[in-house]
Design a protein around this motif. Structure first.
Motif, PDB file in Angstrom:
ATOM      1  N   ARG A 199      49.914 -17.388 -30.616  1.00 14.01           N
ATOM      2  CA  ARG A 199      48.839 -18.322 -30.286  1.00 14.01           C
ATOM      3  C   ARG A 199      48.818 -19.401 -31.359  1.00 14.01           C
ATOM      4  O   ARG A 199      48.531 -19.124 -32.518  1.00 14.01           O
ATOM      5  N   SER A 200      49.152 -20.644 -30.971  1.00 12.07           N
ATOM      6  CA  SER A 200      49.280 -21.736 -31.928  1.00 12.07           C
ATOM      7  C   SER A 200      48.178 -22.761 -31.701  1.00 12.07           C
ATOM      8  O   SER A 200      47.737 -22.980 -30.573  1.00 12.07           O
ATOM      9  N   ILE A 201      47.752 -23.388 -32.782  1.00 12.00           N
ATOM     10  CA  ILE A 201      46.706 -24.405 -32.754  1.00 12.00           C
ATOM     11  C   ILE A 201      47.325 -25.741 -33.138  1.00 12.00           C
ATOM     12  O   ILE A 201      47.992 -25.857 -34.172  1.00 12.00           O
ATOM     13  N   PHE A 202      47.144 -26.770 -32.301  1.00 19.42           N
ATOM     14  CA  PHE A 202      47.715 -28.091 -32.545  1.00 19.42           C
ATOM     15  C   PHE A 202      46.595 -29.097 -32.784  1.00 19.42           C
ATOM     16  O   PHE A 202      45.571 -29.063 -32.100  1.00 19.42           O
ATOM     17  N   PRO A 203      46.801 -30.023 -33.738  1.00 17.13           N
ATOM     18  CA  PRO A 203      45.746 -30.994 -34.093  1.00 17.13           C
ATOM     19  C   PRO A 203      45.557 -32.039 -33.007  1.00 17.13           C
ATOM     20  O   PRO A 203      46.381 -32.191 -32.104  1.00 17.13           O
ATOM     21  N   PRO A 204      44.500 -32.834 -33.108  1.00 17.53           N
ATOM     22  CA  PRO A 204      44.184 -33.811 -32.047  1.00 17.53           C
ATOM     23  C   PRO A 204      45.247 -34.888 -31.850  1.00 17.53           C
ATOM     24  O   PRO A 204      45.398 -35.394 -30.749  1.00 17.53           O
ATOM     25  N   LYS A 205      46.009 -35.247 -32.900  1.00 21.39           N
ATOM     26  CA  LYS A 205      46.993 -36.309 -32.771  1.00 21.39           C
ATOM     27  C   LYS A 205      48.352 -35.819 -32.289  1.00 21.39           C
ATOM     28  O   LYS A 205      49.292 -36.615 -32.186  1.00 21.39           O
ATOM     29  N   SER A 206      48.492 -34.554 -31.998  1.00 21.98           N
ATOM     30  CA  SER A 206      49.766 -34.014 -31.530  1.00 21.98           C
ATOM     31  C   SER A 206      49.944 -34.287 -30.044  1.00 21.98           C
ATOM     32  O   SER A 206      49.001 -34.654 -29.331  1.00 21.98           O
ATOM     33  N   MET A 215      58.774 -32.021 -30.098  1.00 22.76           N
ATOM     34  CA  MET A 215      57.935 -32.920 -29.312  1.00 22.76           C
ATOM     35  C   MET A 215      56.882 -33.600 -30.184  1.00 22.76           C
ATOM     36  O   MET A 215      56.624 -34.804 -30.054  1.00 22.76           O
ATOM     37  N   CYS A 216      56.276 -32.851 -31.093  1.00 21.31           N
ATOM     38  CA  CYS A 216      55.252 -33.429 -31.961  1.00 21.31           C
ATOM     39  C   CYS A 216      55.857 -34.449 -32.922  1.00 21.31           C
ATOM     40  O   CYS A 216      55.239 -35.471 -33.237  1.00 21.31           O
ATOM     41  N   ILE A 217      57.099 -34.186 -33.383  1.00 16.91           N
ATOM     42  CA  ILE A 217      57.755 -35.132 -34.284  1.00 16.91           C
ATOM     43  C   ILE A 217      58.061 -36.435 -33.550  1.00 16.91           C
ATOM     44  O   ILE A 217      57.818 -37.532 -34.057  1.00 16.91           O
ATOM     45  N   VAL A 218      58.602 -36.326 -32.333  1.00 15.89           N
ATOM     46  CA  VAL A 218      58.933 -37.519 -31.559  1.00 15.89           C
ATOM     47  C   VAL A 218      57.669 -38.309 -31.234  1.00 15.89           C
ATOM     48  O   VAL A 218      57.649 -39.544 -31.337  1.00 15.89           O
ATOM     49  N   GLU A 219      56.598 -37.629 -30.861  1.00 15.15           N
ATOM     50  CA  GLU A 219      55.350 -38.313 -30.529  1.00 15.15           C
ATOM     51  C   GLU A 219      54.762 -39.019 -31.739  1.00 15.15           C
ATOM     52  O   GLU A 219      54.271 -40.164 -31.645  1.00 15.15           O
ATOM     53  N   GLU A 220      54.826 -38.373 -32.890  1.00 14.17           N
ATOM     54  CA  GLU A 220      54.290 -38.990 -34.107  1.00 14.17           C
ATOM     55  C   GLU A 220      55.073 -40.252 -34.472  1.00 14.17           C
ATOM     56  O   GLU A 220      54.486 -41.285 -34.817  1.00 14.17           O
ATOM     57  N   GLU A 221      56.421 -40.177 -34.398  1.00 11.80           N
ATOM     58  CA  GLU A 221      57.231 -41.350 -34.712  1.00 11.80           C
ATOM     59  C   GLU A 221      57.042 -42.445 -33.662  1.00 11.80           C
ATOM     60  O   GLU A 221      57.036 -43.641 -33.987  1.00 11.80           O
ATOM     61  N   TYR A 222      56.880 -42.050 -32.418  1.00 12.57           N
ATOM     62  CA  TYR A 222      56.679 -43.023 -31.345  1.00 12.57           C
ATOM     63  C   TYR A 222      55.366 -43.780 -31.529  1.00 12.57           C
ATOM     64  O   TYR A 222      55.315 -45.005 -31.352  1.00 12.57           O
ATOM     65  N   CYS A 223      54.318 -43.064 -31.879  1.00 15.79           N
ATOM     66  CA  CYS A 223      53.024 -43.713 -32.107  1.00 15.79           C
ATOM     67  C   CYS A 223      53.039 -44.585 -33.361  1.00 15.79           C
ATOM     68  O   CYS A 223      52.239 -45.513 -33.482  1.00 15.79           O
ATOM     69  N   MET A 269      38.669 -36.224 -29.845  1.00 12.05           N
ATOM     70  CA  MET A 269      39.617 -35.198 -29.439  1.00 12.05           C
ATOM     71  C   MET A 269      39.508 -33.984 -30.356  1.00 12.05           C
ATOM     72  O   MET A 269      39.104 -34.087 -31.504  1.00 12.05           O
ATOM     73  N   ALA A 270      39.877 -32.836 -29.820  1.00 12.89           N
ATOM     74  CA  ALA A 270      39.763 -31.578 -30.560  1.00 12.89           C
ATOM     75  C   ALA A 270      41.107 -30.884 -30.598  1.00 12.89           C
ATOM     76  O   ALA A 270      42.068 -31.274 -29.934  1.00 12.89           O
ATOM     77  N   ASN A 271      41.173 -29.832 -31.404  1.00 10.95           N
ATOM     78  CA  ASN A 271      42.381 -29.011 -31.447  1.00 10.95           C
ATOM     79  C   ASN A 271      42.583 -28.304 -30.107  1.00 10.95           C
ATOM     80  O   ASN A 271      41.619 -27.989 -29.398  1.00 10.95           O
ATOM     81  N   VAL A 272      43.845 -28.045 -29.773  1.00 12.91           N
ATOM     82  CA  VAL A 272      44.149 -27.335 -28.534  1.00 12.91           C
ATOM     83  C   VAL A 272      44.937 -26.075 -28.869  1.00 12.91           C
ATOM     84  O   VAL A 272      45.589 -25.965 -29.918  1.00 12.91           O
TER      85      VAL A 272
END
Length: 618
Positions: free
Chosen positions: A71-78, A104-112, A1-4
């Protein structure tokens, strides 16, 4: 996966909202080739907007409203890079709305990380919510209000970052000095070109020059006096002038400079207000302006004496000039804010505008004093002292509970489980071994993993009931985690607003402080309780019906819960639990009183959402 890459726009509350993925892809493509983009060409619902990619601004075409974009860049695990989104259900609009990307990124990180209870108030987003990713419920800490949430795949992916195309994504607009000078030059061209009204001012010392930082390119001044060159000596007088006379008192200019230009009246000599040299003002019989000084200091301004002003019918306070520090053409310094110019003029003006003071109404929470003989029981309802207390038996075996409300499927569909968002044909994250099965709820027909339903049950009060996390259908009798207490009710001989034809039912809730149990947010910790609480209903047919339903909700421990108070901000205290009561007796200042034409309909809907309906009445 890559940055988006995710493109966002800033709201009036300084929050950032992301564009839809397909809109972000189109903006990213245009960002590399063009300078402007009409969003209506991508999404018809955005036809009123266009994005200026050179200045990173979104403009509404019909109103001219401008907002900043970034314009924001998000890492692959976000979450955006995983092509998933977290949403919450808005009960008022009956729509699913996405979380902001930070939350959303915080919830996804804790969920994973398999942390299924997320307290967002203790994270970087600092939101007053607790997210339960097992039951898919979001609970507001201060009020205990709950909303449904879900984790679903995106309809289209966000654009992938091109490492060979790196562009700054700060989105902060910078002020260019050359542009400011050009604007000032353009505004100066409307003068009459008379050099007799223009004087040259020497540059102030270097420690008063403006510093420019490379990070945000904002101008900052070490002192309130800006360095000015070529300023028109206009003094804005606040006093009214007689008919037929000029607005400004004439000034005599010595040693004029022919190569300088005029500036508008809004610009005047800096230094007469705040941080100025008081020696620069001297009184004389005739107002004069001295020419430039060879010592590098500011020239002196001589204003008319109070004696001259009194002849024109002005007091001393009225005859003092209003001088505003401004940035002139070809000078280094901050631009004068139009808002500050307006405010300064209002404060210095001798005319005081009329002010109308509106008295704030005071809420009436309590009824008039009622003697014991005036208190009567509610007709048709057994008094609280004679009513039998109901209790429920805890069932700690989730498998025995779940099998009562589900049916097995002959063939597992190719769908995702709404709880874990994993394929139904595969095992859930809650299942330790590889054997898991998909089950269908009998009433609503929604399908889940067996292990997901059992994990959801164990996260609740273990009362032998479950609630579908998708449609909120209740199976069994739902109970809450309300602390123990007492509920009393009776009729008082006073009438509520808009119910003058009947008396009033008064409900009194009493819950003492105590220690949280295993069904509460922090077991073993003390909780506080601000009681008693008085609530009011009209003593008529609808009021007695609602009272009966509230008694059922009280016995099922659904009226209160433990959370954070919305009024005091205190945590670990008893708060309301999604069933709104009227606590104002004689007013509706806070919104918790009468008249309220929709209240009865709303509270019946809130009771129904908790599983309390007319079918529950004996």
């Amino acid at each position: 996966m890559a940055n988006v890459i995710v493109w966002e726009w800033q709201t009036e509350n300084d929050n950032w909202k992301a564009y839809d993925p397909h809109v972000c892809s189109a903006i990213e493509t245009s960002f590399r080739t063009t300078k402007a983009l009409k969003l209506g060409e991508i999404e018809p619902a955005l036809s009123a907007y266009e994005v200026d990619l050179s200045s990173l601004q979104q403009k509404r075409i019909d109103t001219g409203t401008v907002r900043t974009v970034r314009r924001s860049i998000f890492p692959p695990k976000s979450a955006p890079a995983k092509n998933v989104t977290w949403q919450w259900f808005d009960d008022s609009s009956q729509k699913w709305l996405p979380y902001d990307l930070k939350s959303m990124c915080i919830v996804e990180e804790e969920y994973c990380s398999k942390n299924y209870r997320i307290d967002l108030s203790k994270t970087k987003c600092a939101l007053p919510y607790v997210v339960d990713t097992v039951n898919m419920i979001q609970t507001r800490i201060d009020s205990g209000y709950r909303r449904r949430i879900r984790r679903i795949p995106l309809t289209s992916p966000y654009p992938i970052q091109d490492e060979h195309f790196e562009v700054s994504s700060s989105g902060v607009a910078a002020v260019d000095l050359s542009e400011c000078e050009n604007k000032a030059d353009d505004s100066d061209d409307d003068g009459d070109g008379d050099s007799g009204d223009v004087a040259t001012i020497e540059q102030v010392s270097n420690d008063q020059m403006v510093e420019q930082t490379q990070h945000n390119r904002k101008w900052k001044s070490k002192q309130t006096v800006a360095a000015v060159h070529g300023v028109h000596k206009t003094l804005a007088w606040s006093s009214p002038e007689p008919t037929g006379q000029q607005d400004d008192i004439p000034v005599e200019v010595q040693e004029p400079s022919n190569d300088s230009k005029k500036v508008p009246r809004s610009m005047s000599e800096p230094g007469a207000v705040g941080g100025s040299d008081l020696k620069a003002l001297e009184t004389d019989s005739v107002g004069q302006l001295q020419g430039p000084s060879t010592s590098g200091t500011r020239p002196k301004v001589k204003v008319a004496s109070s004696r001259n002003g009194s002849k024109r019918g002005m007091s001393r306070s009225q005859s003092m000039p209003v001088t505003i520090t401004a940035r002139a053409a070809h000078a280094a310094g901050p631009l004068l804010s139009p808002v500050m110019t307006c405010i300064t003029s209002m404060l210095m003006s001798p005319v005081i505008p009329s002010i109308r003071i509106n008295h704030t109404p005071v809420p009436v929470f309590n009824p008039p004093h009622t003697s014991r003989s005036g208190i009567k029981p509610v007709p048709g309802i057994r008094p609280s002292k004679k009513r039998k207390r109901q209790s429920f038996l805890k069932v700690n075996c989730p498998n025995e509970v779940v099998k009562n409300y589900v049916t097995k499927l002959k063939e597992t569909p190719d769908e995702n489980c709404p709880i874990c968002v994993g394929p139904l044909k595969e095992s859930s994250d809650f299942q330790e071994d590889n054997e898991d099965e998909a089950l269908k709820l009998k009433k609503c027909g929604h399908i889940f993993h067996n292990s997901c339903l059992q994990a959801m049950y164990l996260a609740g009060p273990k009362d032998g009931s479950i609630q579908c996390p998708t449609c909120k259908t209740i199976y069994g009798v739902k109970h809450g985690n309300q602390p123990p207490g007492h509920m009393d009710y009776h009729v008082i001989p006073h009438s509520l607003q808009s119910f003058n034809d009947c008396s009033t039912i008064r409900i009194i809730y009493e819950i003492p402080p105590g220690t949280q149990g295993p069904e509460h947010p922090q077991p073993g910790k003390k909780y506080t309780a601000n009681f008693p609480r008085h609530c009011y209903l009209p003593d008529n047919e609808i009021g007695r019906k609602i009272l009966k339903l509230l008694i059922v909700a009280w016995d099922r421990r659904l009226i209160f819960t433990i959370g954070t108070s919305a009024t005091t901000g205190q945590s670990n205290t008893v708060v309301w639990n999604e069933i709104h009561h009227k606590t104002e007796f004689g007013s509706n200042v806070t919104g918790h009183g009468y008249p309220d034409p929709n209240y009865f309909q709303n509270i019946l809907a809130e009771l129904k959402a908790q599983g309390v309906t007319e079918d529950c009445l004996d």
